[in-house]
Design a protein around this motif. Structure first.
Motif, PDB file in Angstrom:
ATOM      1  N   THR A  33       0.813  -1.219   0.000  1.00 34.41           N
ATOM      2  CA  THR A  33       0.000   0.000   0.000  1.00 34.41           C
ATOM      3  C   THR A  33       0.845   1.268   0.000  1.00 34.41           C
ATOM      4  N   ASP A  34       2.163   1.133   0.160  1.00 37.47           N
ATOM      5  CA  ASP A  34       3.029   2.314   0.159  1.00 37.47           C
ATOM      6  C   ASP A  34       2.981   2.979  -1.211  1.00 37.47           C
ATOM      7  N   THR A  35       2.647   4.263  -1.216  1.00 38.14           N
ATOM      8  CA  THR A  35       2.544   4.984  -2.479  1.00 38.14           C
ATOM      9  C   THR A  35       3.728   5.905  -2.720  1.00 38.14           C
ATOM     10  N   ALA A  36       4.473   6.218  -1.680  1.00 38.05           N
ATOM     11  CA  ALA A  36       5.638   7.094  -1.818  1.00 38.05           C
ATOM     12  C   ALA A  36       6.823   6.443  -1.136  1.00 38.05           C
ATOM     13  N   PHE A  37       7.981   6.588  -1.752  1.00 35.14           N
ATOM     14  CA  PHE A  37       9.169   5.967  -1.188  1.00 35.14           C
ATOM     15  C   PHE A  37      10.384   6.798  -1.548  1.00 35.14           C
ATOM     16  N   SER A  38      11.191   7.121  -0.548  1.00 32.89           N
ATOM     17  CA  SER A  38      12.409   7.874  -0.814  1.00 32.89           C
ATOM     18  C   SER A  38      13.367   7.006  -1.617  1.00 32.89           C
ATOM     19  N   SER A  39      13.926   7.573  -2.651  1.00 34.20           N
ATOM     20  CA  SER A  39      14.831   6.810  -3.493  1.00 34.20           C
ATOM     21  C   SER A  39      16.272   7.072  -3.094  1.00 34.20           C
ATOM     22  N   PHE A  40      17.067   6.024  -3.048  1.00 34.72           N
ATOM     23  CA  PHE A  40      18.492   6.112  -2.811  1.00 34.72           C
ATOM     24  C   PHE A  40      19.191   5.421  -3.982  1.00 34.72           C
ATOM     25  N   ALA A  41      20.475   5.629  -4.108  1.00 30.82           N
ATOM     26  CA  ALA A  41      21.228   5.040  -5.205  1.00 30.82           C
ATOM     27  C   ALA A  41      21.122   3.515  -5.175  1.00 30.82           C
ATOM     28  N   GLU A  42      21.002   2.904  -6.346  1.00 27.15           N
ATOM     29  CA  GLU A  42      20.808   1.460  -6.437  1.00 27.15           C
ATOM     30  C   GLU A  42      21.986   0.670  -5.878  1.00 27.15           C
ATOM     31  N   ASN A  43      23.155   1.261  -5.882  1.00 29.68           N
ATOM     32  CA  ASN A  43      24.318   0.545  -5.343  1.00 29.68           C
ATOM     33  C   ASN A  43      24.434   0.682  -3.826  1.00 29.68           C
ATOM     34  N   LYS A  44      23.436   1.360  -3.220  1.00 25.88           N
ATOM     35  CA  LYS A  44      23.439   1.538  -1.766  1.00 25.88           C
ATOM     36  C   LYS A  44      22.155   1.055  -1.100  1.00 25.88           C
ATOM     37  N   PHE A  45      21.093   0.884  -1.876  1.00 34.48           N
ATOM     38  CA  PHE A  45      19.780   0.596  -1.279  1.00 34.48           C
ATOM     39  C   PHE A  45      18.915  -0.217  -2.231  1.00 34.48           C
ATOM     40  N   GLU A  46      18.179  -1.162  -1.637  1.00 28.19           N
ATOM     41  CA  GLU A  46      17.212  -1.946  -2.392  1.00 28.19           C
ATOM     42  C   GLU A  46      15.900  -1.991  -1.614  1.00 28.19           C
ATOM     43  N   SER A  47      14.810  -1.717  -2.286  1.00 29.16           N
ATOM     44  CA  SER A  47      13.482  -1.745  -1.675  1.00 29.16           C
ATOM     45  C   SER A  47      12.732  -2.986  -2.146  1.00 29.16           C
ATOM     46  N   ILE A  48      12.173  -3.734  -1.198  1.00 26.46           N
ATOM     47  CA  ILE A  48      11.478  -4.974  -1.524  1.00 26.46           C
ATOM     48  C   ILE A  48      10.117  -4.989  -0.838  1.00 26.46           C
ATOM     49  N   GLU A  49       9.078  -5.308  -1.597  1.00 20.50           N
ATOM     50  CA  GLU A  49       7.739  -5.427  -1.040  1.00 20.50           C
ATOM     51  C   GLU A  49       7.607  -6.750  -0.300  1.00 20.50           C
ATOM     52  N   VAL A  50       7.249  -6.686   0.976  1.00 19.48           N
ATOM     53  CA  VAL A  50       7.133  -7.879   1.802  1.00 19.48           C
ATOM     54  C   VAL A  50       5.902  -7.755   2.694  1.00 19.48           C
ATOM     55  N   ASP A  51       5.112  -8.806   2.760  1.00 16.73           N
ATOM     56  CA  ASP A  51       4.017  -8.871   3.728  1.00 16.73           C
ATOM     57  C   ASP A  51       4.600  -9.440   5.020  1.00 16.73           C
ATOM     58  N   LEU A  52       4.969  -8.569   5.939  1.00 21.62           N
ATOM     59  CA  LEU A  52       5.650  -8.989   7.158  1.00 21.62           C
ATOM     60  C   LEU A  52       4.764  -9.825   8.075  1.00 21.62           C
ATOM     61  N   ALA A  53       3.457  -9.745   7.883  1.00 20.57           N
ATOM     62  CA  ALA A  53       2.539 -10.553   8.690  1.00 20.57           C
ATOM     63  C   ALA A  53       2.452 -11.985   8.180  1.00 20.57           C
ATOM     64  N   ASN A  54       3.016 -12.240   7.012  1.00 15.34           N
ATOM     65  CA  ASN A  54       3.044 -13.580   6.431  1.00 15.34           C
ATOM     66  C   ASN A  54       4.380 -14.220   6.791  1.00 15.34           C
ATOM     67  N   GLU A  55       4.344 -15.237   7.652  1.00 20.95           N
ATOM     68  CA  GLU A  55       5.574 -15.827   8.163  1.00 20.95           C
ATOM     69  C   GLU A  55       6.449 -16.404   7.054  1.00 20.95           C
ATOM     70  N   GLU A  56       5.826 -17.092   6.090  1.00 19.76           N
ATOM     71  CA  GLU A  56       6.582 -17.700   5.005  1.00 19.76           C
ATOM     72  C   GLU A  56       7.220 -16.632   4.117  1.00 19.76           C
ATOM     73  N   ALA A  57       6.473 -15.563   3.837  1.00 19.07           N
ATOM     74  CA  ALA A  57       6.998 -14.492   2.998  1.00 19.07           C
ATOM     75  C   ALA A  57       8.148 -13.775   3.687  1.00 19.07           C
ATOM     76  N   ALA A  58       8.011 -13.536   4.978  1.00 18.66           N
ATOM     77  CA  ALA A  58       9.069 -12.856   5.729  1.00 18.66           C
ATOM     78  C   ALA A  58      10.337 -13.697   5.778  1.00 18.66           C
ATOM     79  N   GLU A  59      10.175 -14.988   6.018  1.00 19.79           N
ATOM     80  CA  GLU A  59      11.348 -15.861   6.078  1.00 19.79           C
ATOM     81  C   GLU A  59      12.014 -15.984   4.714  1.00 19.79           C
ATOM     82  N   ALA A  60      11.214 -16.042   3.653  1.00 17.76           N
ATOM     83  CA  ALA A  60      11.769 -16.101   2.299  1.00 17.76           C
ATOM     84  C   ALA A  60      12.554 -14.832   1.988  1.00 17.76           C
TER      85      ALA A  60
END
Length: 233
Positions: free
Chosen positions: A39-66
């Protein structure tokens, strides 16, 4: 990316505190992997060689562990994990049903535990690492939970989880700390509390500074920290 580069994971990286933490660790030479919700619509961007953004459902145990497994597979290690994701709700005992408690438990405890458990296991194997989990003043002392019962109960488990993790990690260079912010100086809090004493609040940047210091070599001898970043509030 250099092999020796340190790796940090930040949950809730699109929030006010999360963004400040990401920025601080990038400034110190870390490569940071931040989680975001769909649901995040805005995200601060950082250089690709310093930061990676990944969508994760943290309430999903399997997704979080993966997610954690993928980070380790790609970067070989996780040095620091800062867990800032969570939610808030008001309500006294008369107003609070078990369904309300379950909702806050899922938002505040499960989203932390689902990441902390696989990260903690990995750090024990590498015999090195620091985990920071976001608690709260209501969770630290239930007398401060008056009027926010479900929230306070869910946050109280963060402290018990950290105690257990530190007990299991004795003899290892793995430490779990709990961040306990006062009122954080954010645009949202200023809007909701326009008459607040903003100068007594705690900025996200100052909290990020404290977290970084507790993850640095200078604090290596410290254990089982409860980091009360209240400022003057």
């Amino acid at each position: 990316m250099a092999v020796s580069q340190r790796i940090a994971v930040v949950t809730g990286a699109s929030g006010n505190l999360g963004k400040a933490v990401v920025k601080r660790f990038i400034e110190e030479g870390y490569f940071v992997i931040g989680t975001r919700h769909k649901t995040d619509t805005a995200f601060s961007s950082f250089a690709e060689n310093k930061f990676e953004s990944i969508e994760v459902d943290l309430a999903n145990e399997e997704a979080a562990e993966a997610f954690v497994d993928n980070v380790i597979a790609k970067h070989n290690r996780i040095d620091v994990a800062i867990l800032t994701a969570g939610g808030f709700a008001m309500g006294n005992i008369a107003e609070t049903k078990t369904s309300d408690i379950a909702r806050q438990y899922k938002l505040n405890f499960e989203t932390a535990y689902n990441i902390a458990r696989p990260v903690f296991t990995h750090m024990l194997q590498q015999n090195n690492g620091r985990i920071f989990i976001t608690g709260s003043r209501p969770g630290l002392d239930m007398r401060n939970s008056k009027g926010m019962v479900a929230y306070g109960l869910s946050k109280s488990l963060i402290f018990r989880m950290a105690e257990l993790m530190n007990e299991e990690a004795k003899g290892k260079n793995v430490v779990t700390n709990v961040i306990v912010p006062g009122t954080i100086d954010t645009p949202q809090n200023r809007e909701s509390m326009p008459n607040g004493h903003f100068d007594k609040w705690t900025t996200p940047e100052s909290i990020a500074d404290v977290i970084y210091w507790y993850s640095s070599n200078e604090s290596a001898v410290l254990r089982e920290g409860i980091l009360k970043v209240y400022n003057s509030a």
